[in-house]
Design an enzyme around this catalytic site. Sequence first.
Site, PDB file in Angstrom:
ATOM      1  N   SER A 245       0.837  -1.189   0.000  1.00 39.70           N
ATOM      2  CA  SER A 245       0.000   0.000   0.000  1.00 39.70           C
ATOM      3  C   SER A 245       0.872   1.240   0.000  1.00 39.70           C
ATOM      4  O   SER A 245       1.955   1.260   0.577  1.00 39.70           O
ATOM      5  CB  SER A 245      -0.954   0.003   1.197  1.00 39.70           C
ATOM      6  OG  SER A 245      -0.352   0.653   2.290  1.00 39.70           O
ATOM      7  N   LYS A 246       0.391   2.247  -0.675  1.00 38.99           N
ATOM      8  CA  LYS A 246       1.189   3.463  -0.820  1.00 38.99           C
ATOM      9  C   LYS A 246       1.382   4.127   0.536  1.00 38.99           C
ATOM     10  O   LYS A 246       2.450   4.652   0.839  1.00 38.99           O
ATOM     11  CB  LYS A 246       0.494   4.421  -1.778  1.00 38.99           C
ATOM     12  CG  LYS A 246       1.420   5.528  -2.265  1.00 38.99           C
ATOM     13  CD  LYS A 246       0.796   6.230  -3.445  1.00 38.99           C
ATOM     14  CE  LYS A 246       1.706   7.303  -4.005  1.00 38.99           C
ATOM     15  NZ  LYS A 246       1.089   7.974  -5.149  1.00 38.99           N
ATOM     16  N   ARG A 247       0.340   4.070   1.343  1.00 34.29           N
ATOM     17  CA  ARG A 247       0.412   4.693   2.654  1.00 34.29           C
ATOM     18  C   ARG A 247       1.545   4.064   3.469  1.00 34.29           C
ATOM     19  O   ARG A 247       2.318   4.725   4.132  1.00 34.29           O
ATOM     20  CB  ARG A 247      -0.929   4.524   3.369  1.00 34.29           C
ATOM     21  CG  ARG A 247      -1.110   5.349   4.614  1.00 34.29           C
ATOM     22  CD  ARG A 247      -2.510   5.129   5.192  1.00 34.29           C
ATOM     23  NE  ARG A 247      -2.958   3.731   5.113  1.00 34.29           N
ATOM     24  CZ  ARG A 247      -2.553   2.765   5.919  1.00 34.29           C
ATOM     25  NH1 ARG A 247      -1.702   3.024   6.886  1.00 34.29           N
ATOM     26  NH2 ARG A 247      -3.002   1.531   5.763  1.00 34.29           N
ATOM     27  N   GLY A 250       4.897   3.519   0.328  1.00 35.08           N
ATOM     28  CA  GLY A 250       5.364   4.671  -0.446  1.00 35.08           C
ATOM     29  C   GLY A 250       5.340   4.479  -1.948  1.00 35.08           C
ATOM     30  O   GLY A 250       4.594   3.654  -2.484  1.00 35.08           O
TER      31      GLY A 250
END
Length: 492
Positions: A245-247, A250
């Site tokens: 996940s980007k959260r 990154g």
Amino acid sequence: MSLRVRFAPSPTGYLHVGGGRTALFNWLYARKHGGTFILRIEDTDKERSNDTNTKSILEGLEWLGLSWDEGPYFQSEGIERHKAVAHELLKKGWAYRSFATSAELEAQRKQAEADKRPWLRDDASRALSVAESDRRAAAGEPFAIRFKVPLDGGGTRFEDAVYGVQERKHADIEDFALLRPDGTPLYNHVVVCDDVEMRITFVIRGQDHLSNTHKQLLIYRAIGSEPPRFAHLPLINAPDRTKLSKRKHGEVVSVTTYRDRGFLPEAFRNFLALLGWSAGGDKEIYTTEELTAAFTLEGISRSNAIINFSESDPRMWTDKKALHLNQEHLNRMAVEDLAPRVEPVLRGAGLWDDAYAAGGARHDWFLRALALLRTRFVTLSDFAGPGRAYFADDFETDAAAREKNLGKEPRLKEWLPALAARFEAEPEFTHAALEPLLRAYSDELGVKAGVLINAARTAVSGQSVGPSLFELLELVGRQRVCARMRSAAATL
Ligand code: GLU
């Protein structure tokens, strides 16, 4: 019937590598079988979908070169059709009005939890007679429309092209909602309506939708429509096996990061293809034509793929294999094809010279530079980063390289200018002539040639690694080489 597949992203963020891989597999499958690849933007979640997100998904697909044959269709444009189908299912008795308020549903769910059983249906509403249900609706009472999962003791099964036979008992499937009380349709319903509308024959999507498929098949049956075939794709996880996940992880998760960091789309397609697919042998490097020819659903693995990266090591900001594949593609393409890829990178860094593109000596020099530099470079961005000194005189010397190659031997202060003087006196400024010259000088001095080689490399290119020094010198040219060696010496 001709093959029709679709990629149906929800524009709730950016194009995730998992989404990119799903799009790629659909695209490859369509290309391989002469089918149609459709793009559908599933923008029904109004709170999370917006134009910026949609744009970033389209940008990601465009960069990846996954051109669609139809679309983009926007799911939200079909909302009246989705509602009409739900009402039709209600009329035909495949669905019922669920009058339970959210507070009542909450209580039902809590009770089910306390009884250690799943909440499955709004029994009170399901038991209402049609007349009673109609009366309450006419009186203005809000309701959701829920699918009436058959209580026949049976189940729904299908054969997934990747995961094999999948069966769920109806007794375990909840009466899922088709429409919310505010009239907005929900995913399982909408996706079927649209797949029917778009005559999709094969659904290829993430494994997270495997267990939704039974619900969707129930809708197909109720609508009286032949369902497509299904192939679910293994998930792509982080090194710690959690969901990417980007959260949490990154930029490594977003397709456009690879574009921005100088990946070649063909190399990234190659990398994505190997996340969960293999042709069986050892082959790793595929052109897109080779991928299209080799791609089969049988080659898709059931186990989740992993992108290996390290948040603490910048050289491993993404999977080593991704970097390796990029380097391979960079080195295998014709240098004439590489030139227009490097151009925007140099332009962006203010290093571009129009003469590089025109015919003539500068153009030839530019192609030679690319051919030499790419042997050591991993991404296109490297041409403007560690490659800067080849295209400009104002470059910074890497501090570690300076310390290691220039900072340890004080006599380089005399040696470098003396070597420059010999380079100037050499009639042929070619790698073939420069190598024996440098080696003869190091013999005279009684030092290892490596001392002069490393010092000259760092003085001329600002780096501690790079292509063969003598070719590098020839490329940079006598004047600049000598000037740089002298000015490096002056700083010692
Ligand atoms: N919009 C869904 C998603 O992004 C697509 C699901 C499907 O392909 O059916 O997960």
